[in-house]
Design an enzyme around this catalytic site. Structure first.
Site, PDB file in Angstrom:
ATOM      1  N   GLU A 100       1.102  -1.146   0.060  1.00 37.12           N
ATOM      2  CA  GLU A 100      -0.220   0.031  -0.052  1.00 37.12           C
ATOM      3  C   GLU A 100       0.773   1.340   0.114  1.00 37.12           C
ATOM      4  O   GLU A 100       1.946   1.277   0.830  1.00 37.12           O
ATOM      5  CB  GLU A 100      -0.665  -0.049   1.343  1.00 37.12           C
ATOM      6  CG  GLU A 100      -1.832   1.259   1.392  1.00 37.12           C
ATOM      7  CD  GLU A 100      -2.740   1.357   2.675  1.00 37.12           C
ATOM      8  OE1 GLU A 100      -3.419   2.149   2.817  1.00 37.12           O
ATOM      9  OE2 GLU A 100      -2.525   0.487   3.504  1.00 37.12           O
ATOM     10  N   ASP A 144      13.812  -2.733  15.102  1.00 36.90           N
ATOM     11  CA  ASP A 144      14.173  -1.366  14.521  1.00 36.90           C
ATOM     12  C   ASP A 144      12.960  -0.461  14.828  1.00 36.90           C
ATOM     13  O   ASP A 144      12.550   0.264  13.800  1.00 36.90           O
ATOM     14  CB  ASP A 144      14.532  -1.527  13.216  1.00 36.90           C
ATOM     15  CG  ASP A 144      15.562  -0.418  12.694  1.00 36.90           C
ATOM     16  OD1 ASP A 144      16.026   0.429  13.772  1.00 36.90           O
ATOM     17  OD2 ASP A 144      15.651   0.032  11.301  1.00 36.90           O
TER      18      ASP A 144
END
Length: 355
Positions: A100, A144
């Site tokens: 997306e 992360d």
């Protein structure tokens, strides 16, 4: 290493379907493009990986891992994967994934304008903790979590004024999975690493909770806790705990101290963090459903006072609030209708009596 082939141009069409239009960003293992899906006529984001010849074995494993991870994840707080494939270019085959297209700014860009209000941080933090709880339940550690990997949309959803999405699973890790690097190798962003990442110890779900704690602290204060060079930022957390100012409030201090504990066993789960940031109970054991409990409002507020303004802000958009609002309006409307009928009937009786 060259991330993409020089033959990739603005008009390159991948798999006879996705026409690349512009570069959005580059990373350690590939380049992200805006593209046009010529089958569905919608804009999408495409991550085009480097060629296998230009990557190490660990890079190739991480590449396939990211594709596998994204294909198995579906959550409002994550970017959905639409498609994946391989495209042959002059320098060899390139793997790519289609996602997306999100054009929202990152939290990093938002923080450039200063800290956020505490109720905004509670709202965004609850959503991020939700997303982490979802991936943790599938045995995945993001590794992360940082402002640059958090996208913010000003359009509200699910009772929140703003919605967030966690991105970039390129260095994500399956708990109990095989190691991709040698001992002592650090993977992640130095300013947001957990102590166990710096020390090269085992990675657990608590690693993401620690990083999220640093992100929330930065959002509240506008200051990155561990700055400096990569080595300075990485080693600083082994020497001192984050400094949490008194100005953030006792509830925030209690939560952030727990989230950034050097001992992973002392950190709350992502599920617990999400509940606390919604004003719910913090004594959680196991993956219980998120959201409000059925305890009374008075005991609910007495037990947890973490930013009541944020709790009210979040609660206003829930389906329960909408249903209460509709019931209230129905009752008020019914009483008003009865009042009108009674007034008309009274006027009729008075008129009849007068005649």
């Amino acid at each position: 290493m060259s991330l993409v082939s020089s033959t990739v141009t603005a008009d390159t069409v991948l798999a006879g379907r996705y026409r690349l239009t512009e570069v959005i960003g580059t990373g350690g293992m590939g380049t992200v493009y805006r593209a046009r899906d010529e089958h569905t006529y919608r804009d999408v984001a495409i991550k085009l990986f480097a060629t296998p010849q230009s990557m190490t074995h660990a890079d190739r494993v991480r590449q396939e891992r990211e594709i596998r991870l994204l294909s198995m994840l579906s959550h409002p707080g994550l970017i959905p994967l639409y498609d994946a494939g391989t495209h042959e270019l002059v320098d060899g085959p390139h793997r790519f994934i289609v996602m997306e297209l999100i054009s929202d700014p990152t939290l990093l860009r938002r923080l450039a304008d200063g800290p956020l209000h505490n109720y905004e941080v509670a709202s965004l933090g609850a959503q991020l903790a939700d997303a982490l709880a979802y991936v943790h339940a599938r045995g995945i550690v993001h590794r992360d979590v940082k402002p640059a990997n958090i996208l913010i949309n000003d359009e509200g959803s699910a009772g929140f004024a703003r919605t967030v999405k966690l991105t970039d699973f390129g260095v994500a890790h399956f708990v109990d999975g095989s190691r991709l690097t040698g001992d002592g190798t650090i993977i992640g962003t130095a300013a947001y690493l957990s102590p166990e990442q710096v020390a090269g110890e085992s990675i657990t779900f608590a690693t993401d909770v620690y990083s999220l704690g640093l992100v929330l602290l930065e959002a509240l204060t506008g200051k990155q806790e561990y700055s400096g060079t990569v080595i300075e930022a990485a080693l600083a957390r082994l020497q001192h705990d984050p400094e949490i100012p008194e100005t953030v409030g006792s509830e925030w201090r209690d939560l952030l101290v727990a989230m950034t504990s050097r001992d992973p066993e002392e950190r709350p789960s992502a599920v617990t963090v999400a509940r606390v940031l919604r004003g719910g109970a913090s004594r959680v054991t196991g993956p219980v459903p998120l959201g409000r409990t059925r305890s009374s409002r008075s005991s609910h507020r007495a037990e947890h006072r973490l930013h009541r303004a944020a709790h009210r802000h979040t609660r206003r958009g829930t389906f329960d609030a909408v249903r209460r609002w509709r019931r209230r309006n129905t009752i008020v409307g019914s009483l008003a209708g009865i009042g009108v009928v009674a007034a008309c009937f009274g006027s009729y009786l008075l008129g009849a009596a007068a005649h």
